[in-house]
Design an enzyme around this catalytic site. Structure first.
Site, PDB file in Angstrom:
ATOM      1  N   GLU A  45     -18.148 -55.825  43.041  1.00  0.00           N
ATOM      2  CA  GLU A  45     -18.463 -56.012  44.452  1.00  0.00           C
ATOM      3  C   GLU A  45     -19.977 -55.942  44.667  1.00  0.00           C
ATOM      4  O   GLU A  45     -20.654 -55.069  44.123  1.00  0.00           O
ATOM      5  CB  GLU A  45     -17.752 -54.921  45.272  1.00  0.00           C
ATOM      6  CG  GLU A  45     -17.866 -55.065  46.771  1.00  0.00           C
ATOM      7  CD  GLU A  45     -17.029 -54.043  47.520  1.00  0.00           C
ATOM      8  OE1 GLU A  45     -16.867 -54.188  48.737  1.00  0.00           O
ATOM      9  OE2 GLU A  45     -16.515 -53.089  46.868  1.00  0.00           O
ATOM     10  N   LYS A 114     -15.162 -59.974  53.212  1.00  0.00           N
ATOM     11  CA  LYS A 114     -14.248 -58.831  53.141  1.00  0.00           C
ATOM     12  C   LYS A 114     -13.651 -58.571  54.521  1.00  0.00           C
ATOM     13  O   LYS A 114     -14.349 -58.605  55.540  1.00  0.00           O
ATOM     14  CB  LYS A 114     -15.008 -57.599  52.640  1.00  0.00           C
ATOM     15  CG  LYS A 114     -14.138 -56.408  52.280  1.00  0.00           C
ATOM     16  CD  LYS A 114     -14.980 -55.318  51.619  1.00  0.00           C
ATOM     17  CE  LYS A 114     -14.137 -54.152  51.134  1.00  0.00           C
ATOM     18  NZ  LYS A 114     -14.963 -53.127  50.428  1.00  0.00           N
ATOM     19  N   CYS A 175     -11.763 -54.793  46.873  1.00  0.00           N
ATOM     20  CA  CYS A 175     -11.807 -53.328  46.758  1.00  0.00           C
ATOM     21  C   CYS A 175     -10.857 -52.621  47.719  1.00  0.00           C
ATOM     22  O   CYS A 175      -9.677 -52.476  47.435  1.00  0.00           O
ATOM     23  CB  CYS A 175     -13.250 -52.846  46.945  1.00  0.00           C
ATOM     24  SG  CYS A 175     -13.503 -51.141  46.395  1.00  0.00           S
ATOM     25  N   PRO A 359     -32.948 -24.362  33.834  1.00  0.00           N
ATOM     26  CA  PRO A 359     -32.899 -22.896  33.770  1.00  0.00           C
ATOM     27  C   PRO A 359     -31.541 -22.475  33.211  1.00  0.00           C
ATOM     28  O   PRO A 359     -30.507 -22.730  33.839  1.00  0.00           O
ATOM     29  CB  PRO A 359     -33.061 -22.455  35.225  1.00  0.00           C
ATOM     30  CG  PRO A 359     -33.583 -23.654  35.953  1.00  0.00           C
ATOM     31  CD  PRO A 359     -33.039 -24.838  35.232  1.00  0.00           C
ATOM     32  N   LEU A 360     -31.534 -21.866  32.057  1.00  0.00           N
ATOM     33  CA  LEU A 360     -30.299 -21.525  31.348  1.00  0.00           C
ATOM     34  C   LEU A 360     -30.073 -20.019  31.469  1.00  0.00           C
ATOM     35  O   LEU A 360     -30.733 -19.219  30.815  1.00  0.00           O
ATOM     36  CB  LEU A 360     -30.415 -21.951  29.886  1.00  0.00           C
ATOM     37  CG  LEU A 360     -29.150 -21.950  29.027  1.00  0.00           C
ATOM     38  CD1 LEU A 360     -28.066 -22.817  29.641  1.00  0.00           C
ATOM     39  CD2 LEU A 360     -29.484 -22.438  27.618  1.00  0.00           C
ATOM     40  N   SER A 361     -29.112 -19.640  32.330  1.00  0.00           N
ATOM     41  CA  SER A 361     -28.963 -18.234  32.695  1.00  0.00           C
ATOM     42  C   SER A 361     -28.105 -17.439  31.728  1.00  0.00           C
ATOM     43  O   SER A 361     -28.115 -16.211  31.768  1.00  0.00           O
ATOM     44  CB  SER A 361     -28.328 -18.141  34.093  1.00  0.00           C
ATOM     45  OG  SER A 361     -26.988 -18.573  34.046  1.00  0.00           O
ATOM     46  N   GLY A 362     -27.316 -18.100  30.900  1.00  0.00           N
ATOM     47  CA  GLY A 362     -26.350 -17.391  30.086  1.00  0.00           C
ATOM     48  C   GLY A 362     -24.991 -17.322  30.727  1.00  0.00           C
ATOM     49  O   GLY A 362     -24.061 -16.754  30.165  1.00  0.00           O
ATOM     50  N   GLY A 363     -24.853 -17.926  31.950  1.00  0.00           N
ATOM     51  CA  GLY A 363     -23.562 -17.996  32.626  1.00  0.00           C
ATOM     52  C   GLY A 363     -22.895 -19.338  32.391  1.00  0.00           C
ATOM     53  O   GLY A 363     -23.484 -20.272  31.839  1.00  0.00           O
ATOM     54  N   ILE A 364     -21.666 -19.459  32.869  1.00  0.00           N
ATOM     55  CA  ILE A 364     -20.863 -20.636  32.538  1.00  0.00           C
ATOM     56  C   ILE A 364     -21.338 -21.892  33.260  1.00  0.00           C
ATOM     57  O   ILE A 364     -21.182 -23.011  32.762  1.00  0.00           O
ATOM     58  CB  ILE A 364     -19.371 -20.366  32.825  1.00  0.00           C
ATOM     59  CG1 ILE A 364     -18.497 -21.348  32.029  1.00  0.00           C
ATOM     60  CG2 ILE A 364     -19.079 -20.427  34.310  1.00  0.00           C
ATOM     61  CD1 ILE A 364     -17.034 -20.963  31.994  1.00  0.00           C
ATOM     62  N   ASP A 365     -21.953 -21.749  34.455  1.00  0.00           N
ATOM     63  CA  ASP A 365     -22.371 -22.941  35.200  1.00  0.00           C
ATOM     64  C   ASP A 365     -23.541 -23.646  34.522  1.00  0.00           C
ATOM     65  O   ASP A 365     -23.498 -24.858  34.277  1.00  0.00           O
ATOM     66  CB  ASP A 365     -22.744 -22.554  36.635  1.00  0.00           C
ATOM     67  CG  ASP A 365     -21.542 -22.125  37.448  1.00  0.00           C
ATOM     68  OD1 ASP A 365     -20.425 -22.562  37.130  1.00  0.00           O
ATOM     69  OD2 ASP A 365     -21.709 -21.348  38.398  1.00  0.00           O
ATOM     70  N   SER A 366     -24.615 -22.918  34.241  1.00  0.00           N
ATOM     71  CA  SER A 366     -25.743 -23.560  33.557  1.00  0.00           C
ATOM     72  C   SER A 366     -25.353 -23.958  32.137  1.00  0.00           C
ATOM     73  O   SER A 366     -25.865 -24.948  31.599  1.00  0.00           O
ATOM     74  CB  SER A 366     -26.965 -22.637  33.543  1.00  0.00           C
ATOM     75  OG  SER A 366     -26.701 -21.436  32.836  1.00  0.00           O
TER      76      SER A 366
END
Length: 711
Positions: A45, A114, A175, A359-366
């Site tokens: 489209e 359309k 579509c 920024p890598l925090s050590g948690g599951i999200d990052s």
């Protein structure tokens, strides 16, 4: 009678307003279709300007340049012999329409506007286009003079018509029209259309592709016929990712299907189908024949002087029809590993920057964000190993490498384009620091371990110098205001440091040749809904690949990545309790996300779906949850308290949605009000009327059930 036709449907990685690049990809797809023996080619489209032009559709330049691209296609004699269906905006009688333009051998066969426009969720087509309101009706369209000079036509049919070829009949729906209760393909099929074309700009959401396939399968199973579905793929400049999956179906069976996720620019899906099989299938359904004979809808027809099937006096045994296949659907975890990764790659290569900073925090999200970048690197390396010239060129340009460079491992590429940083304070634990360091080593990112205590102390010291007051954490006797402010200082400083490092780490490592990096955020959809993040902290970034993905789905993704990407280090993230680590440790208190939010991530997922997808306010949400959560042995009063707690925090934090980092759209309950969730950001958080109705209902229920309330 057997009549084999070879058809081509395309998934193209178009880019809004990239007319030159879009033209080249369209032309390449037509060339590939023709080389594959196809005499009918369909594309996505609005493929000429790109689907996501948004308010640029209101500019006359967008329409003009679309005609100019069409002119180049019309003038290209090497494209003759293929019936080409392409898409662009067209201004007709001062109304702008989203159109399909069908061309053949340098002439325009039909312009089909359309009729039913997408105007919910991520779509605002009624803002830019009118819907064609006259089904089965056409009128004359006067061509721009420079187009008329090319085609030799002054006027062409404009409207809702069928296209007669020398051996078949073709109908077009666009579509959204497939998803409507009275889809055009039904009436078209009853009026003799044997092939239906659908050009789409459909975005990816978790678990959505199955519904798309079921709709098309049911259309061809009920009506009979051949259905060609084309779709855009990639990031064309916004939050959504178009997930390709171009397909060909016939009589309820899938014959061919393209990839759902791919970093390639042009994908052509071919199938050889028997028109005779369509006719036999339809003639064998008595009820369909009766409805067709009584149908009052009679479409005007335009002629395309082409035979889609080869003219053979006898059956050609050398032609092999495409055999039916079973659709291969990704699990949600696989979708998360592929969709956001492809989206990030498109954004990175088209931004002309040097990579990502996280920024890598050590948690599951990052952690999930980092693994998505790792997945992106895996896809890129695989494409390079296959010899994909476009991907190789992008990699070499981005990395500043010579023309011979070919990355061999995802970790090798990550070392050049991905920088992670653990930004710790005295409140951080050695466990999160180690998890961040070990994950960075496993995926190959350039990792920086930063101690922010001196910076935090400087900010607190400045406040104390100016006011004469030194704020304290709650565990040290401070007020809630002091406690929150001290946490927010740490969170916001991480955002400042992220942008500093993203701008200067490449310069420090490579000198003047180092390109700055895009900063990635890592707030999930549940935290955004609750407002459980600091405004302008490190959730404020350039892009967020997990911003509309739930905590539960992220855990499923990490489990999948641990097992399928050989990342054993991810086990530690799955076992960890989610915590912001912004307050000092004390024997009597350990900071926990769910404890601080006053609700679980699973509960937030339920609230989010009821609020957005089911359109529930506080009272109707309470009514729905009475039936859902009563099985969990919750009393009406407990359910009421939970609902009121959610809506209070939703209301007081709604202003944060105005500053959400642009996030990959993967979930239909995303609270992003910049594009998707159009609600106000200033609420009466007391919800006086609504909460009183809930309380009255609880009282009635307790009296009915003779529940004794203990003081």
């Amino acid at each position: 009678m057997v009549h084999y036709v070879t058809v081509a449907t395309c998934a193209l990685n178009q880019w809004a307003l990239d007319f030159q690049g879009n033209y080249e990809r369209i032309r390449e797809s037509i060339v590939q279709a023709k080389e594959g023996g196809a005499r009918l080619r369909i594309g996505p489209e609005l493929e000429i300007p790109g689907y996501g032009c948004q308010d640029h559709f209101l500019e006359s330049d967008t329409t003009l340049h679309s005609w100019e691209v069409l002119a180049r296609l019309l003038q290209d004699r090497s494209l003759d012999g293929v019936l080409i269906d392409t898409g662009m905006p067209v201004l007709h009688r001062n109304c702008r329409y989203n159109c399909r333009v069908v061309i053949l051998d340098g002439k325009i066969v039909l312009i089909r506007p359309k009729m039913h426009l997408a105007n919910d969720g991520n779509y605002r087509e009624l803002r830019w286009f009118a819907g064609w309101a006259r089904p089965a009706s056409v009128e004359d369209f006067v061509l721009p003079r420079f187009i008329a000079d090319i085609t030799g036509q002054r006027e062409v049919p404009f409207g809702d018509a069928l296209i007669n070829t020398e051996d078949s009949c073709i109908g077009i729906e666009l579509c959204e029209e497939l998803f409507t209760p009275q889809s055009p393909h039904i009436a078209m099929s009853l009026d003799g259309a044997e092939i239906i074309l659908n050009s789409s700009g459909s975005h990816h959401e978790l678990r959505k592709l199955r519904r798309r396939i079921e709709l098309i399968r049911e259309a061809t199973l009920k009506c009979g016929g051949i259905y060609l579905y084309a779709n855009q793929k990639g990031c064309d400049g916004d939050r959504v990712y178009y997930d390709g999956s171009a397909m060909v179906l016939a009589n309820g069976e899938i014959l061919a299907m393209g990839q759902q996720f791919s970093i390639g620019d042009v994908e052509v899906t071919l199938a050889t189908v028997d028109l005779g099989g369509v006719r036999a299938f339809r003639a064998g359904m008595s009820s369909r024949s009766m409805q067709a004979s009584r149908s009052e809808m009679s479409y005007p027809r335009v002629m395309a002087a082409i035979s889609l099937s080869a003219q053979q006096a006898h059956f050609d045994f050398s032609v092999h029809p495409t055999r039916p296949m079973t659709a291969s659907l990704h699990s949600p975890a696989e979708e998360i590993s592929l969709g956001p990764a492809c989206w990030l790659w498109d954004y990175l290569r088209r931004s002309s920057l040097g990579g990502f900073f996280l920024p890598l925090s050590g948690g599951i999200d990052s952690c999930a964000t980092a693994v998505i970048v790792h997945s992106m690197c895996r896809l890129v390396v695989e494409a390079c190993q296959r010899g994909d010239s476009q991907v190789l060129a992008d990699v070499r340009r981005m990395c500043g490498e010579d023309s011979e460079y070919v990355p061999e491992r995802a970790q090798d590429l990550a070392a050049r384009i991905f920088c992670t940083s653990y930004m710790g304070t005295a409140n951080s634990t050695s466990e999160t620091r180690a998890r961040a360091r070990n994950l960075a080593a496993a995926i190959g990112s350039h990792h920086i371990d930063v101690d922010m205590d001196t910076v935090v102390s400087a900010i607190v010291g400045l406040f104390a110098f100016v006011t004469g007051q030194t704020p304290r954490y709650a565990v040290h006797g401070g007020t809630s205001a002091e406690n929150l402010a001290l946490q927010n200082i740490q969170a916001r400083l991480r955002m400042l440091l992220s942008y500093l490092f993203a701008a200067l780490v490449p310069w420090a490592m490579r000198g003047s040749s180092g390109k700055s990096l895009l900063v990635l955020g890592s707030a999930n959809v549940d935290e955004a809904l609750r407002g459980y993040f600091t405004k302008y902290d490190c959730s404020s970034a350039d892009l967020n690949p997990i911003g509309s993905i739930s905590k539960a789905d992220l855990r499923g993704f990490i489990e999948y990545a641990r097992d399928h990407m050989q990342l054993e280090v991810l086990g530690g993230f799955l076992d960890a309790v989610p915590s912001a680590e912004l307050v000092p440790f004390s024997p009597g208190y350990v900071q926990s996300d769910e404890d601080e939010m006053g609700m679980t991530y699973n509960e937030l997922g339920v609230y989010g779906r009821l609020r957005k997808i089911k359109k529930c306010g506080p009272y109707s949400m309470f009514a729905q949850l009475l039936h859902v959560w009563s099985q969990a042995q919750l009393t009406p009063r407990q359910i009421a308290d939970k609902v009121k707690r959610f809506f209070f925090y939703y209301a007081v934090n709604r202003h944060k949605m105005t500053t959400l980092t642009p996030a990959y759209h993967a979930e239909a309950y995303s609270p992003d009000d910049n594009r998707f969730d159009l609600r106000q950001f200033l609420y009466n958080a007391r919800w006086t009327w609504q909460f009183r109705q809930i309380d009255d209902a609880v009282t009635r229920l307790e009296k009915k059930d003779n529940i004794v309330i203990e003081e």
